[in-house]
Design an enzyme around this catalytic site. Structure first.
Site, PDB file in Angstrom:
ATOM      1  NE  ARG A1445     -26.398  38.880  32.379  1.00 47.00           N
ATOM      2  CZ  ARG A1445     -25.671  39.260  31.339  1.00 47.00           C
ATOM      3  NH1 ARG A1445     -25.451  40.556  31.118  1.00 47.00           N
ATOM      4  NH2 ARG A1445     -25.179  38.375  30.496  1.00 47.00           N
ATOM      5  CG  HIS A1490     -20.051  37.411  30.260  1.00 43.10           C
ATOM      6  ND1 HIS A1490     -21.087  38.204  30.713  1.00 43.10           N
ATOM      7  CD2 HIS A1490     -19.347  38.191  29.402  1.00 43.10           C
ATOM      8  CE1 HIS A1490     -20.987  39.413  30.162  1.00 43.10           C
ATOM      9  NE2 HIS A1490     -19.932  39.429  29.364  1.00 43.10           N
ATOM     10  CD  GLU A1535     -22.983  41.406  24.581  1.00 41.27           C
ATOM     11  OE1 GLU A1535     -21.815  41.423  24.170  1.00 41.27           O
ATOM     12  OE2 GLU A1535     -23.533  42.384  25.105  1.00 41.27           O
ATOM     13  CG  ASN A1678     -26.562  42.145  26.917  1.00 37.62           C
ATOM     14  OD1 ASN A1678     -27.478  42.007  27.741  1.00 37.62           O
ATOM     15  ND2 ASN A1678     -25.407  41.509  27.023  1.00 37.62           N
ATOM     16  CE1 TYR A1680     -23.319  48.476  27.215  1.00 33.75           C
ATOM     17  CE2 TYR A1680     -23.810  46.535  25.882  1.00 33.75           C
ATOM     18  CZ  TYR A1680     -23.422  47.097  27.089  1.00 33.75           C
ATOM     19  OH  TYR A1680     -23.128  46.306  28.160  1.00 33.75           O
ATOM     20  CD  GLU A1746     -23.717  43.043  29.164  1.00 39.30           C
ATOM     21  OE1 GLU A1746     -23.178  43.857  28.359  1.00 39.30           O
ATOM     22  OE2 GLU A1746     -23.268  41.901  29.381  1.00 39.30           O
TER      23      GLU A1746
END
Length: 1923
Positions: A1445, A1490, A1535, A1678, A1680, A1746
């Site tokens: 990606r 992005h 995002e 995504n 985290y 991600e």
């Protein structure tokens, strides 16, 4: 009963003078008894063997000793119903007084007979007491006749005294002939007769002289044939008429004798004055089988007696009773023949005094009572097994009205429509849904045995039907039930407590027949799901309230006002629903589950307004209309009470129409209803005065329909509720009425709700305590005196709650709930402690504790001590620093899951001066702290003192309640020396102080809590300080005397003793610094001198215990020592390590070394103090010396090691000044805070120090049993939600767990400091250490559990911190075809910021703006991927991924952002990249945008300008057309949250806009969503048909957990956090084309509140919604990290995204850190948010685009943190797939270290290390590459248990081998690749250097040569060649 009473009425009416002087016909005696022998034989078959000698009295005595069963009560009730009024009881003289002496009674027999007499009273039967019935006491054979009268009189006196309160009519002898035969035969019969008559006369005189005031009567029984002989004087042994109150006769009638009654009866006529006659025994001869003739004979006999005005007062009907006795049923009735004869005699109605009903019987029983008699307090215990509990209702306390799929209820609707007072709603209520552990802890504190709660039908079945099962609701009730059982609390579960699902109400509710079947389905589900653990079921709670208030008056939900029709119809439906549910349980579940199903009915007691018959009838009508409405069909005959049916019919006739419609039950329904309840639950609160009101009113209201009016006596105390008056005596009457009318002794009664409301906080609720005291006593009377089978007393309610129409104004709770506090804290009221004391005693009376039966839960074996040598300098324990100081932060702080040993001690602590108060109460002497705090200038904060402190001296129950609630197994407290010995010496014992500690220790033992007792916690009696205190050696002896007393007094129950608490502080602070009393400032000598005394005093006490008490008491004894952990500032510096070790020896070793090692101080102390003393020119060391004898006496004087520790200090060596001498300077070290931990009021929390100090103790003193006796944290704020303290305990206990389970430390217990806030010495009350908050501004000192208390209880319950099943690692494979990828982004890796025609991006601009990027980094070069396609490809091949990606730089393709200029060189780069990927079988995943917007577009507004939507579409069109043939996986935006909020709200990302945080983010977000939709439609409509790819968006979101999961506010905040972050963009695209309701509502409401006219959140048009909705092919996600969310209310004026969201976020301290401040490693959150996406968006295909972790500033290729992160996070993905989440792929972030936006290059996310200092910017694989590559190869995690797996082995080949694994030969050295590379660079530098030197040298040579050549031109060629 009425027919039987007619017998009496016939007899009475046949003679107008009969019984005229006994006041009323109600006192006519119709007698039966004694207990029939065939009953005994049925109940006790072996008794048959005893034969004829087993007399009636013997039978009675035997049955008295048996448990009085329900069938026994049934027998007596049947007698009463038959018309019997009195019952004969033969008292067994021989058994009552076995020795013949009244001083030596058999108390058990006395109690048995009292119970029998009480049973008679309970059945409305009056006892007839017979003093003598064979046989006499065994000594009677030796009695002489002349002694017999006195002995009998003594016995009679005893009997009158023992039973006179229960017996009003007495008989001395019932069989004269038998009595005479019992006397010794050596004397004449005549003398024996005379003795009998003399005995009778003496007994008569005794009775009337001593007991005449009781109004009783006494007689003796004569045979009818003896009237002339003994009464008329024909014998010399005649009976004086003045010695009998009436004449009692034995009468035998012959049915075949035509002459009529015995002739002797005629002699009665000559007695003057006329004597009253009672036929004591009536026997018939020759009447079988013509028993019907006996009735005729009886009436003839009565006529004969009655002739000529003889006064007959009663007769025996035993011969007429027809009885049935079996093991299951015992009853009697009168025969029809007798009743028929009575009817023939007279058909007149029953007299006015006759009791025609149960109500009249109860009312008449008590009507004549005086107030004193009525309110007399009854002492006694409740039956064993009696249940005490508290109650609640779902809608009252649960809250969470729409949580986890719950459906709306009628009460939710009621509240949200604003129909309750103050518009209160039950939305949150007491938040019980989230507070299971909290509420169970309250019950545990109360010692409750049962908890009555209700299940919310709508939480189980949201629509009301079984097809809508909500498993999360089921899980809640499973958790609650399991928690109750774990706390030994029985659940009593109510299926329906008024809260009908609104969906069912919309279909008619209880007016619809369909709801009946729906209820049965719901009940069946509950029985099946919970019935394995629930044994007490309540189908309906107070159905009268539902019918009356919900459908009659309409004051309750659903608010229907139809008392004439709907109210009756609802009751009809409820009754059928109950019966069907009961039948279902009976058929399908009872055999297996063995539970009981009943109903709870509410009822007042109805007292007639007056004694007028109309009012009595009205009161009875009231009860039938209230209680009988539901009880009569269920418990009597399956139908409504006849009086209620008749009343409604009468009212309709009176009013000429159907004012009310009462449905009728079919015969089948009656059978269904009758007997369909295993118990009767009663709710009762108050009583009413009821008056007849037959005024002809035709109003449909409740009272008019029933023709009564309700009143109250103004003398009855009022309450906070207008409908509740305090009328305790009504409860006893109601219970007896219910027993007689409905349960009849066959069905138990559970008192299921009783309580009193108050208003406001009112913690000192004396009114409620008084209420309980009175009402509970009435229950006891009903049980003891009336023999009502009551099984429970349940308080309403456990906590304050939503009380329907009154909202939160009326508070019934034992615990106060602060509804203004989002945490909903519960604070016990005084009534809670009072109720707890009742439960503990099972009684209202004070009991003496039986200490002999107390058990202790801990056995503490004493280990055989070892003699250890002195410590080295530094000690061998320095290995602790060697082991731990080199740990990385990640390794050091990583959370460990596990448990402690099963017998681990969990405790909490306090100390006397800090909590007790009562400083001068009850003879306590002053302590040095009393004196100190009362001395001006004492430096105590705010001049606080401990005079009252927590007032624990007066609040023992409160403290015990907390301890039980916490679930601790031990309580460490100290004794106040001056409270026990006010003067400090054993000649001044204070019994009140001793009693306090006895009660405390007994209370602990009763609660199974081990007392850990400290003898001395700094509070020396001032009297001893006055003689020098610890400076006086005599204190050793005095302390031993005090300890000896304590061991002797309390040691039978105390098994764990500590002599001193923290003697170091006593020595240093009290005698060194002098800041503690006695304030001696002598820092160089005092501490050592005092410590010397303390050590010797400890040893003396230890030996006293060891020699005198240990053999019998078997306890242990030690002392509590204290220290911080000492960490060397430089662990690699020997001097610092030695300084740290020395610091520990000076604090801990000062006392531990002599006691645990060799009886002497550690050498480190002796050397330093000795050397410095010598340098100070002192003649001897300031450290005292122990003699060899003292050393032997001191060493090994502790059985266990007790440690108090709080923090960690950083220590380094220093050489201080010699003068002045000081204990601190003797240590030659500096000390500073360890800054890694968060600050607190006193110390920083540094949990890892605990593990190290425990290891140090293990190494230094041998692996002794260690108890942590104090550990806690002080905070300045007093808030309930003490999250910092919770984290303190979580981290510190986890370090203790590591020490135990990983290091082998013999840790046996953990005791938290402190139980509650208290007096914290010099800090006064300003620092709070308590698990419980204490309000010191309130004189009641209320205690409220903090969040930390609930957490500590959770740890105790788990015995540590075990891993949950959710945390277990899952082995397995991902689905076939699962995509593995790695990611990057254009600006972060490409560099070439101005190369080949690329335009500027906003990130180019932003990164070149000062102060924007850390270290002023830019992406100008970054990883230079623009020029390193092959290097990036090699890195991808290292990973083995199938996909890559990456993003395309918009300004690299379109330099100005528009299609006016397409940069072909830029496009060519991406074409080459894609071709290279495809050649390597790696599929491109392309992100269109992005974050790197062309600056040219930003210059015209960027994403705030809605023209951007078209620009983005055009840009996407270029990419689709040019690259789409090869790219099949497109992501429009990455995002968008970051673009919108960070870029345009916070300004921490490009373009850095932060001045419009309340509008700009939403405008940008709006345009981003529309731009995405347009690009999607473009691809879908134009390119998909030919290219066949996928396109969607990537959305990012953290997961949010509530900071306090037990707080609904936090639960909602967590949900809001995720909706505002991920849902902001996902909701429009994946759900409905629009923003979520929570976003729209909150932003609109805050906008309007700030004065705006509309919401700051833009709105989509309907067309836009349709165009946006569904624009996805997958969910790019995504993720985290996870945060902890809590509610945060911003002021309305603040306009920002954060203010709109209203969430504060923190992280758990146990979550591992990363290189990014915002990223904590929280794998569990990944699975949870993936499941949330599944549930929220209908399980779309998810590609994780991600996921990764950063490290900061490290070049270490062994990236342990990343390996841990990836392994655990990817495993959570596998678990989510098992949860049926549709996950298609995983992408790691990132391929390599890169430019991480605002943090520049300081944060490294890469699996490959990027060396930015090297111009070639190499990508060097980290260790995590191996891990990720193996996961990719194996497509998951192969189970090692199934053998070796080839996929785990890295394949050969340079592309996949980690560079770090290569071994390179370099200049004769074997180096790894990295070091070889570095060496090569160094060598290359040297070569360049030497080359330059060589060139310069050569140049210099040529230069010199040139000069020489010019000077010597004739030089030959030969010379040149030589040169």
């Amino acid at each position: 009963m009425e027919l039987a009473w007619n017998i009496v009425f016939v007899l009475l009416s046949s003679s107008p003078c009969w019984a005229v002087d006994w006041e009323s016909t109600q006192n006519f005696i119709v007698a039966a008894g004694p207990l029939p022998s065939d009953w005994i034989q049925v109940a006790n078959p072996p008794l048959n063997e005893q034969g004829a000698n087993f007399t009636a009295a013997s039978l009675e005595a035997h049955i008295c000793s048996q448990q009085w069963t329900a069938t026994s009560a049934e027998y007596l009730d049947s007698l009463y119903v038959s018309g019997v009024t009195h019952y004969k009881v033969f008292l067994p003289w021989a058994q009552l007084l076995p020795t013949g002496s009244s001083q030596e009674p058999d108390k058990n027999i006395v109690q048995c007979y009292r119970r029998l007499l009480e049973a008679l009273h309970a059945a409305q039967l009056q006892p007839l007491g017979v003093l003598h019935h064979p046989t006499l006491p065994r000594q009677a054979g030796a009695w002489k006749s002349e002694l017999f009268p006195s002995l009998f009189a003594d016995y009679a006196l005893f009997a009158f005294h023992s039973f006179g309160d229960l017996v009003q009519i007495w008989f001395t002898f019932s069989d004269l002939e038998a009595a005479v035969e019992d006397l010794p035969h050596r004397e004449s019969k005549s003398s024996r007769f005379q003795a009998i008559f003399d005995a009778h006369r003496k007994a008569y005189n005794v009775y009337h002289e001593n007991f005449a005031s009781q109004g009783g009567k006494l007689s003796l029984v004569l045979g009818v044939d003896k009237i002339s002989e003994y009464l008329l004087g024909s014998s010399r042994h005649h009976l004086n008429k003045d010695s009998i109150d009436f004449l009692s006769l034995d009468l035998l009638c012959d049915c075949q004798n035509q002459a009529g009654p015995p002739q002797e009866l005629s002699e009665l006529q000559i007695i003057d004055p006329k004597v009253k006659v009672f036929i004591f025994s009536l026997k018939f001869h020759n009447c079988v089988p013509l028993k019907e003739k006996s009735a005729e004979v009886l009436f003839n006999t009565i006529k004969a007696i009655n002739k000529d005005q003889v006064l007959t007062i009663g007769f025996d009907v035993s011969e007429f009773l027809q009885c049935s006795f079996s093991a299951k049923k015992r009853s009697c009735s009168l025969p029809d023949a007798l009743l028929g004869h009575a009817a023939q005699q007279d058909r007149s109605p029953a007299p006015p005094g006759a009791p025609p009903s149960a109500y009249r019987r109860v009312w008449q029983k008590f009507a004549g009572q005086s107030e004193a008699e009525r309110d007399a307090f009854l002492q006694g215990d409740f039956p064993e097994g009696f249940l005490w509990g508290a109650a609640s209702g779902a809608f009252n306390v649960e809250g969470a009205w729409a949580e986890d799929g719950k459906g709306e209820t009628i009460w939710d609707r009621f509240g949200r429509e604003g129909r309750a007072e103050n518009k209160a709603a039950p939305d949150v209520a007491g938040d019980g849904y989230h507070k299971v552990a909290y509420d169970v802890a309250l019950l545990r504190g109360l010692q409750a045995q049962v908890y009555k709660f209700s299940i919310s039908w709508a939480r189980i079945f949201p629509t009301g039907y079984k097809s809508s099962l909500n498993r999360r609701g089921v899980a809640y009730y499973n958790k609650l039930i399991d928690s109750l059982l774990d706390a030994h609390v029985a659940p009593m579960v109510t299926l329906f407590h008024w809260d009908l699902p609104q969906a069912l109400q919309d279909q008619g509710g209880w007016l619809s027949e369909s709801v009946v079947e729906a209820f049965v389905d719901y009940a069946a589900f509950c029985f099946a799901t919970f019935g394995d653990r629930v044994k007490l079921w309540v189908t309906f709670h107070e159905p009268w309230v539902i019918s009356y208030a919900g459908y009659g008056t309409g004051r309750h939900a659903p608010g229907i006002s139809d008392p004439g029709v709907a109210s009756f119809k609802v009751a009809h439906s409820i009754l059928k629903a109950h019966a069907k549910a009961w039948r279902y349980y009976d058929r399908h579940q009872r055999a297996q589950q063995r539970g009981q199903v009943g109903i709870v009915l509410n009822s007042d007691w109805a007292e007639p307004y007056s004694a007028e018959s109309e009012d009595v009838a009205a009161a009875e009508r009231y009860l039938h209309a209230m209680l009988g409405w539901f009880a009569h069909p269920l418990f009597v005959d399956g139908d409504y009470p006849a009086s209620l049916r008749t009343q409604i019919q009468l009212k309709n006739r009176q009013c000429g129409g159907a004012v009310a419609q009462m449905p009728a039950f079919t015969e089948e329904e009656k059978l269904l209803l009758k007997g369909s309840s295993d118990f009767l639950g009663l709710s009762h609160y108050t009583s009413r005065l009821v008056k007849d009101a037959q005024n002809g009113s035709c109003g449909p209201d409740y009272d008019s329909l029933r023709d009564f009016s309700q009143h109250v006596d103004p003398r009855w105390p009022q309450t906070a509720s207008p409908w509740i008056r305090v009328v305790p005596w009504g409860l006893r009457r109601l219970l007896q009425f219910a027993s007689l009318e409905y349960t009849k002794g066959k069905v138990p009664i559970y008192l299921a709700a009783n309580g009193l409301p108050t208003e406001g906080r009112d913690l000192d609720d004396s009114a409620r305590r008084d209420y309980f005291n009175l009402y509970v006593n009435e229950v006891l009377k009903a049980i003891k005196l009336d023999l009502v089978d009551v099984r429970s007393y349940i308080v309403r309610s456990l906590i304050d709650g939503f009380e329907g129409p009154s909202g939160y104004n009326q508070r019934f709770g034992l615990h106060y709930v602060d509804f203004k506090d989002g945490s909903r804290p519960r604070t016990p009221r005084k009534s809670a402690y009072f109720f707890s004391s009742i439960i503990k005693k099972n009684s209202l009376q004070t009991k003496k504790i039986d200490r002999t039966s107390q058990s202790f839960i801990h056995s503490l074996p004493r280990t055989i001590p070892l003699v250890l040598g002195p410590s080295e300098v530094p000690s061998k324990a320095k290995v602790v620093w060697e082991k731990f100081s080199s740990q990385s932060k990640f390794e050091r702080d990583l959370f460990h899951h596990g448990t402690f040993p099963d017998d681990f001690v969990w405790g909490v602590s306090s100390s006397a001066y800090q909590i007790e108060g009562g400083w001068d109460a009850d003879g306590k002497g002053p302590s040095i702290w009393d004196n100190f705090t009362h001395t001006p200038g004492n430096n105590v904060m705010n001049n606080d003192n401990g005079d009252v402190a927590c007032d624990s001296y007066n609040k023992l129950e409160e403290d015990l309640n907390m301890l039980r609630a916490l679930r601790v197994t031990a309580y460490r407290f100290s004794l106040s020396w001056s409270r026990i010995f006010p003067k400090g010496t054993n000649d001044s014992v204070n019994k009140y102080g001793v009693d306090y500690y006895n009660r405390l220790i007994d209370g602990l033992a009763a609660s199974n809590i081990t007392p850990m007792v400290t003898l001395y916690h700094w509070d020396l009696p001032q009297a001893l300080q006055d003689i020098g205190g610890w400076d006086n050696p005599s204190l050793i002896e005095l302390f031993d005397s005090y300890a000896d007393f304590c061991f002797r007094t309390f040691g039978d129950r105390v098994r764990f003793w500590m002599t001193f608490n923290e003697p170091m502080y006593q020595a240093w602070l009290g005698y060194g610094e002098g800041v503690f009393p006695p304030n001696v400032k002598d820092p160089g000598h005092g501490p050592y001198r005092i410590a010397h005394t303390l050590i010797k005093a400890h040893a003396r006490v230890y030996h006293t215990y060891d020699q005198k008490y240990r053999p019998s008491q078997k306890g242990v004894i030690s002392l509590s020592l204290s220290t911080h952990w000492m960490e060397p500032k430089s662990p690699h510096s020997p001097r610092d390590v030695e300084a740290a070790d020395r610091a520990l020896q000076f604090s801990l070793g000062w006392f531990a070394h002599p006691i645990f090692k060799n009886g002497d101080y550690p050498d480190a102390m002796k050397w330093k103090v000795g050397n410095r003393s010598e340098l100070q020119n002192l003649p001897a060391s300031r450290l005292p010396i122990f003699t060899e004898q003292e050393k032997r006496y001191i060493r090994n004087t502790a059985d266990v090691f007790c440690l108090n520790t709080y923090s960690t200090k950083v220590v380094s060596h220093r050489t201080p000044q010699l003068q002045p001498p000081s204990y601190e300077s003797d240590q030659e070290r500096t000390e500073e805070e360890e800054l890694s931990g968060p600050p607190s009021a006193l110390h920083r929390a540094v949990p890892w120090g605990l593990r190290r100090v425990l290891n140090w103790i293990k190494e230094e003193y041998g692996n002794k049993q260690i108890y942590i006796t104090e550990n806690g944290v002080g905070l300045k704020k007093s808030q309930i939600e003490d999250i910092d303290r919770k984290f303190f305990y979580k981290t510190y206990i986890n370090e203790a767990l590591k020490a135990y389970s990983l290091d082998g430390v013999n840790l046996r217990g953990y005791v938290a400091w402190a139980l509650m806030d208290n007096f914290e010495w010099l800090n006064g009350y300003s620092v709070k250490f308590g698990l419980y908050q204490v309000d010191f501004n309130d004189p009641n000192r209320p205690r409220t559990a903090r969040t930390s208390a609930r957490y500590y209880t959770e740890v105790i319950s788990n015995n540590g911190m075990p891993s949950s099943k959710e945390d277990e690692f899952l082995y397995g494979e991902f689905p076939e075809g699962f995509i593995w990828s790695a990611a990057s982004a254009a600006y972060q890796i490409e560099g070439a910021w101005r190369a080949d025609g690329k335009g500027l991006s906003i990130w180019d601009t932003y990164s070149h703006t000062p102060l924007r990027i850390a270290n002023d980094d830019t992406g100008d070069v970054a990883c230079d991927s623009y020029h390193k396609i092959q290097e990036d490809l090699a890195a991808l091949q290292n990973l083995g991924v199938s996909h890559y990606r990456f993003s395309i730089s918009w300004p690299r393709v379109l330099p100005d952002g528009t299609t006016r200029q397409i940069n072909e060189e830029g496009l060519n780069y991406y074409e080459r990249l894609i071709d290279a990927l495809m050649a390597a079988n790696i599929t491109p995943q392309v992100t269109i945008y992005h974050w790197d917007l062309p600056q040219a577009l930003q210059n015209v507004g960027g994403w705030e300008n809605d023209t951007i939507v078209q620009r983005f579409k055009e840009y996407a069109d270029v990419l689709f057309s040019r690259l789409g043939a090869k790219v099949k996986f497109w992501i429009t935006l990455n995002e968008p949250y970051v673009i919108a909020n960070l870029g345009h709200g916070y300004g921490t990302a490009a373009p850095g806009i932060s001045f419009r945080p309340g509008t700009a983010p939403y405008i940008v977000g709006h345009n981003l969503i529309k731009a995405h939709a347009e690009a999607w439609h473009l691809y879908n409509d134009v390119y998909r048909p030919t290219q066949g790819g996928l396109i969607s968006i990537t959305i990012s979101s953290d997961w949010a957990e509530p900071r306090d999961p037990s707080k609904q506010e936090d639960v909602e905040a967590a949900r809001r956090y995720v909706q505002f972050m991920g849902g902001w963009f996902a909701h429009p695209i994946f759900k409905n084309g629009d923003y979520s309701e929570v976003m729209k509502t909150r932003i609109r409401d805050r906008s309007l509140a700030a004065g705006l006219s509309k919401s700051r959140l833009p709105e989509f048009t309907e067309d836009e919604k349709k165009r946006i909705n569904g624009t996805f092919d997958f969910f790019g996600f995504n993720h985290y990290t996870t945060i902890l969310a809590s509610n945060l209310n911003y002021a309305d004026i603040i306009s920002s995204y954060d203010a709109d969201r209203g969430v504060a976020s923190i992280t758990d301290r146990t979550w591992p850190d990363s290189g990014s401040f915002w990223l904590k490693i929280t794998p569990f959150g990944f699975r949870r948010i993936l499941n949330w996406l599944k549930e929220e968006y209908n399980n779309p295909p998810i590609y994780i685009t991600e996921n990764g972790v950063s490290e900061r500033g490290t070049s270490d290729l062994n990236d342990t943190v990343r390996i841990y992160y990836l392994r655990s996070y990817i495993n959570e993905v596998l678990k989510a797939i098992q949860d049926k989440v549709d996950i298609r792929g995983y992408t790691v972030w990132s391929l390599m270290d890169n430019f991480e936006w605002a943090t520049g290059f300081s944060e490294r996310f890469g699996l490959h290390f990027t060396n930015y200092t090297d111009p070639s910017i190499p990508r060097i694989p980290k260790e995590s590459v191996k891990l990720y590559a193996s996961v990719v190869r194996c497509n998951g995690f192969p189970d090692p248990a199934s053998g070796p797996h080839l996929c785990l082995q890295a394949p050969d080949g340079p592309t996949t081998e980690s560079v770090t694994d290569k071994q390179v030969q370099f200049l004769g050295l074997t180096l790894d690749a990295t070091n070889a590379e570095t060496a090569l660079y160094v060598l290359f530098s040297f070569l360049i250097f030497f080359l330059i030197i060589g060139i310069c040298g050569l140049a210099f040579t040529f230069y010199k040569y040139y000069k020489v050549s010019k000077k010597s031109p004739s030089t030959s060629q030969q010379e040149l060649s030589k040169m």
